[in-house]
Motif scaffolding. Structure first.
Motif, PDB file in Angstrom:
ATOM      1  N   GLY A 111     -58.281  32.828  33.201  1.00 26.13           N
ATOM      2  CA  GLY A 111     -57.284  33.204  32.190  1.00 26.13           C
ATOM      3  C   GLY A 111     -55.865  32.921  32.626  1.00 26.13           C
ATOM      4  N   CYS A 112     -55.633  31.759  33.244  1.00 23.40           N
ATOM      5  CA  CYS A 112     -54.255  31.478  33.661  1.00 23.40           C
ATOM      6  C   CYS A 112     -53.668  30.258  32.949  1.00 23.40           C
ATOM      7  CB  CYS A 112     -54.162  31.345  35.182  1.00 23.40           C
ATOM      8  SG  CYS A 112     -55.278  30.157  35.874  1.00 23.40           S
ATOM      9  N   VAL A 113     -54.391  29.712  31.974  1.00 23.99           N
ATOM     10  CA  VAL A 113     -53.873  28.523  31.280  1.00 23.99           C
ATOM     11  C   VAL A 113     -53.449  28.880  29.856  1.00 23.99           C
ATOM     12  CG1 VAL A 113     -54.408  26.198  30.439  1.00 23.99           C
ATOM     13  CG2 VAL A 113     -55.327  26.961  32.642  1.00 23.99           C
ATOM     14  N   ILE A 114     -52.240  28.449  29.514  1.00 24.68           N
ATOM     15  CA  ILE A 114     -51.727  28.590  28.145  1.00 24.68           C
ATOM     16  C   ILE A 114     -51.759  27.188  27.552  1.00 24.68           C
ATOM     17  CG2 ILE A 114     -49.664  29.093  26.775  1.00 24.68           C
ATOM     18  CD1 ILE A 114     -48.852  31.022  29.090  1.00 24.68           C
ATOM     19  N   TYR A 115     -52.633  26.982  26.598  1.00 19.42           N
ATOM     20  CA  TYR A 115     -52.804  25.636  26.032  1.00 19.42           C
ATOM     21  C   TYR A 115     -52.010  25.535  24.739  1.00 19.42           C
ATOM     22  CZ  TYR A 115     -55.300  21.608  24.032  1.00 19.42           C
ATOM     23  OH  TYR A 115     -55.615  20.400  23.475  1.00 19.42           O
ATOM     24  N   VAL A 116     -51.140  24.534  24.637  1.00 19.36           N
ATOM     25  CA  VAL A 116     -50.421  24.343  23.370  1.00 19.36           C
ATOM     26  C   VAL A 116     -50.699  22.951  22.820  1.00 19.36           C
ATOM     27  CG1 VAL A 116     -48.597  26.057  23.680  1.00 19.36           C
ATOM     28  CG2 VAL A 116     -48.276  23.787  24.624  1.00 19.36           C
ATOM     29  N   GLY A 117     -50.903  22.901  21.525  1.00 18.52           N
ATOM     30  CA  GLY A 117     -51.163  21.628  20.850  1.00 18.52           C
ATOM     31  C   GLY A 117     -50.295  21.533  19.605  1.00 18.52           C
ATOM     32  N   THR A 118     -50.241  20.357  19.030  1.00 17.29           N
ATOM     33  CA  THR A 118     -49.378  20.149  17.874  1.00 17.29           C
ATOM     34  C   THR A 118     -50.047  19.190  16.893  1.00 17.29           C
ATOM     35  OG1 THR A 118     -47.200  19.330  17.179  1.00 17.29           O
ATOM     36  CG2 THR A 118     -48.173  18.228  19.041  1.00 17.29           C
ATOM     37  N   LEU A 119     -49.707  19.344  15.626  1.00 18.70           N
ATOM     38  CA  LEU A 119     -50.172  18.365  14.635  1.00 18.70           C
ATOM     39  C   LEU A 119     -49.108  17.296  14.387  1.00 18.70           C
ATOM     40  CD1 LEU A 119     -52.054  20.669  12.112  1.00 18.70           C
ATOM     41  CD2 LEU A 119     -52.982  19.308  13.951  1.00 18.70           C
ATOM     42  N   SER A 120     -47.984  17.385  15.128  1.00 19.13           N
ATOM     43  CA  SER A 120     -46.896  16.418  14.943  1.00 19.13           C
ATOM     44  C   SER A 120     -47.357  14.988  15.168  1.00 19.13           C
ATOM     45  CB  SER A 120     -45.763  16.696  15.924  1.00 19.13           C
ATOM     46  OG  SER A 120     -45.033  17.806  15.520  1.00 19.13           O
ATOM     47  N   LYS A 121     -48.210  14.798  16.174  1.00 23.69           N
ATOM     48  CA  LYS A 121     -48.652  13.437  16.487  1.00 23.69           C
ATOM     49  C   LYS A 121     -49.904  13.086  15.693  1.00 23.69           C
ATOM     50  CE  LYS A 121     -45.607  13.515  19.815  1.00 23.69           C
ATOM     51  NZ  LYS A 121     -44.259  13.127  19.495  1.00 23.69           N
ATOM     52  N   ILE A 122     -50.809  14.048  15.548  1.00 21.49           N
ATOM     53  CA  ILE A 122     -52.080  13.765  14.865  1.00 21.49           C
ATOM     54  C   ILE A 122     -51.828  13.480  13.380  1.00 21.49           C
ATOM     55  CG2 ILE A 122     -54.387  14.639  14.351  1.00 21.49           C
ATOM     56  CD1 ILE A 122     -53.995  16.699  16.567  1.00 21.49           C
ATOM     57  N   LEU A 123     -50.940  14.291  12.776  1.00 24.60           N
ATOM     58  CA  LEU A 123     -50.637  14.084  11.345  1.00 24.60           C
ATOM     59  C   LEU A 123     -49.226  13.516  11.221  1.00 24.60           C
ATOM     60  CD1 LEU A 123     -52.358  17.189   9.716  1.00 24.60           C
ATOM     61  CD2 LEU A 123     -53.110  14.819   9.686  1.00 24.60           C
ATOM     62  N   PHE A 124     -48.223  14.376  11.177  1.00 24.08           N
ATOM     63  CA  PHE A 124     -46.839  13.873  11.143  1.00 24.08           C
ATOM     64  C   PHE A 124     -45.896  15.002  11.552  1.00 24.08           C
ATOM     65  CE2 PHE A 124     -45.934  15.956   7.094  1.00 24.08           C
ATOM     66  CZ  PHE A 124     -47.195  16.041   6.521  1.00 24.08           C
ATOM     67  N   PRO A 125     -44.737  14.615  12.157  1.00 22.54           N
ATOM     68  CA  PRO A 125     -43.862  15.642  12.738  1.00 22.54           C
ATOM     69  C   PRO A 125     -43.337  16.637  11.712  1.00 22.54           C
ATOM     70  CG  PRO A 125     -43.198  13.449  13.454  1.00 22.54           C
ATOM     71  CD  PRO A 125     -44.269  13.252  12.430  1.00 22.54           C
ATOM     72  N   GLY A 126     -43.078  16.178  10.480  1.00 21.55           N
ATOM     73  CA  GLY A 126     -42.476  17.056   9.483  1.00 21.55           C
ATOM     74  C   GLY A 126     -43.361  18.219   9.079  1.00 21.55           C
ATOM     75  N   ILE A 127     -44.623  18.177   9.434  1.00 18.04           N
ATOM     76  CA  ILE A 127     -45.516  19.266   8.995  1.00 18.04           C
ATOM     77  C   ILE A 127     -45.249  20.561   9.770  1.00 18.04           C
ATOM     78  CG2 ILE A 127     -47.491  18.772  10.522  1.00 18.04           C
ATOM     79  CD1 ILE A 127     -49.187  19.184   7.885  1.00 18.04           C
ATOM     80  N   ARG A 128     -44.621  20.424  10.948  1.00 17.78           N
ATOM     81  CA  ARG A 128     -44.231  21.571  11.774  1.00 17.78           C
ATOM     82  C   ARG A 128     -45.369  22.583  11.975  1.00 17.78           C
ATOM     83  NH1 ARG A 128     -42.028  19.281  14.485  1.00 17.78           N
ATOM     84  NH2 ARG A 128     -41.293  21.087  15.607  1.00 17.78           N
TER      85      ARG A 128
END
Ligand SMILES: Cc1ncc(COP(=O)(O)O)c(C=O)c1O
Length: 218
Positions: A46-63
């Motif tokens: 339990g020491c990893v904080i995983y962050v992901g984004t849809l900015s690259k997969i879809l588009f940045p404007g979706i936030r």
């Protein structure tokens, strides 16, 4: 990062009471081999904080982004998010959830992976053809940008300015160094353009580079 180093890093974080923030923002676009196991998936402490984004997969404007958190951190992250801006727009979340539910995100990623691999190859081929021995390219196995370094003392800041005047936007790498001796180079993004545009941009970038090299020589 090799599997053994990943495991060592997690063991170090667990022993030292540190958190690892795994900013896994473009691993969906891997062109060689199988996807690498995330640190988060390997972590048993339990020491990893995983962050992901849809900015690259879809588009940045979706936030829209997401985090996979150790259980103990969920309340504090929820509180911080609530204080910041409560949540991303609900309609965006609902639409993306439906997109995923219908399996469309998976097929979209598959399609874009193919397209970005072709874009990467077009950029690598075109730039290498134009600038040959002047540059060294790190061909990425993953992602939507690449780094090239100048073998000769050509200023990346000057090339960036010259390229911009010709309508090509690139990012210089020398200002990004903190301690090591800066190398001169450029970051080139290749998503969002068709092969024809990428070839034309490579020619303009090469002209800009040669103009800077000539100015320096004279
Ligand atoms: C290192 C890194 N992480 C994450 C992101 C994604 O950020 P965001 O979701 O705010 O668009 C980016 C965007 O370029 C990035 O460069």
């Amino acid at each position: 990062m090799a599997m053994s180093r990943r495991l060592d890093l997690i063991a170090w974080a667990a022993k030292s009471g540190a958190w690892i923030i795994e900013d896994d923002y473009d691993s969906e676009f891997r062109y060689i081999g199988r996807p690498l196991a995330s640190l988060q998936g390997l972590d048993r402490d339990g020491c990893v904080i995983y962050v992901g984004t849809l900015s690259k997969i879809l588009f940045p404007g979706i936030r829209l982004g997401f985090a996979v958190l150790p259980e103990s951190l969920i309340p504090v992250f929820k509180a911080a998010r609530y204080l910041a801006d409560r949540q991303p727009p609900t309609p965006h979340q609902t639409i993306v959830a439906e997109f995923m539910r219908q399996g469309l995100l998976t097929s979209h990623i598959r399609r874009m992976r193919q397209r970005y691999r072709e874009a990467r190859d077009v950029v690598v081929d075109s730039i290498s053809r134009e600038l040959g021995d002047l540059i060294e390219i790190e061909v990425p196995e993953c992602g939507i940008q690449l780094v090239l370094h100048f073998r000769e003392a050509i200023s990346d800041l000057a090339v960036t300015a010259e390229a911009r005047r010709a309508g090509v936007v690139v990012k210089p790498v020398s200002p990004l160094y903190l301690e090591a001796e800066p190398r001169s180079g450029l970051v080139l993004g290749y998503s969002g353009f068709d092969p024809h545009q990428l070839r034309a941009a490579a020619v303009k970038l090469a002209k800009a580079t040669l103009a800077v090299a000539r100015r320096k020589a004279s």
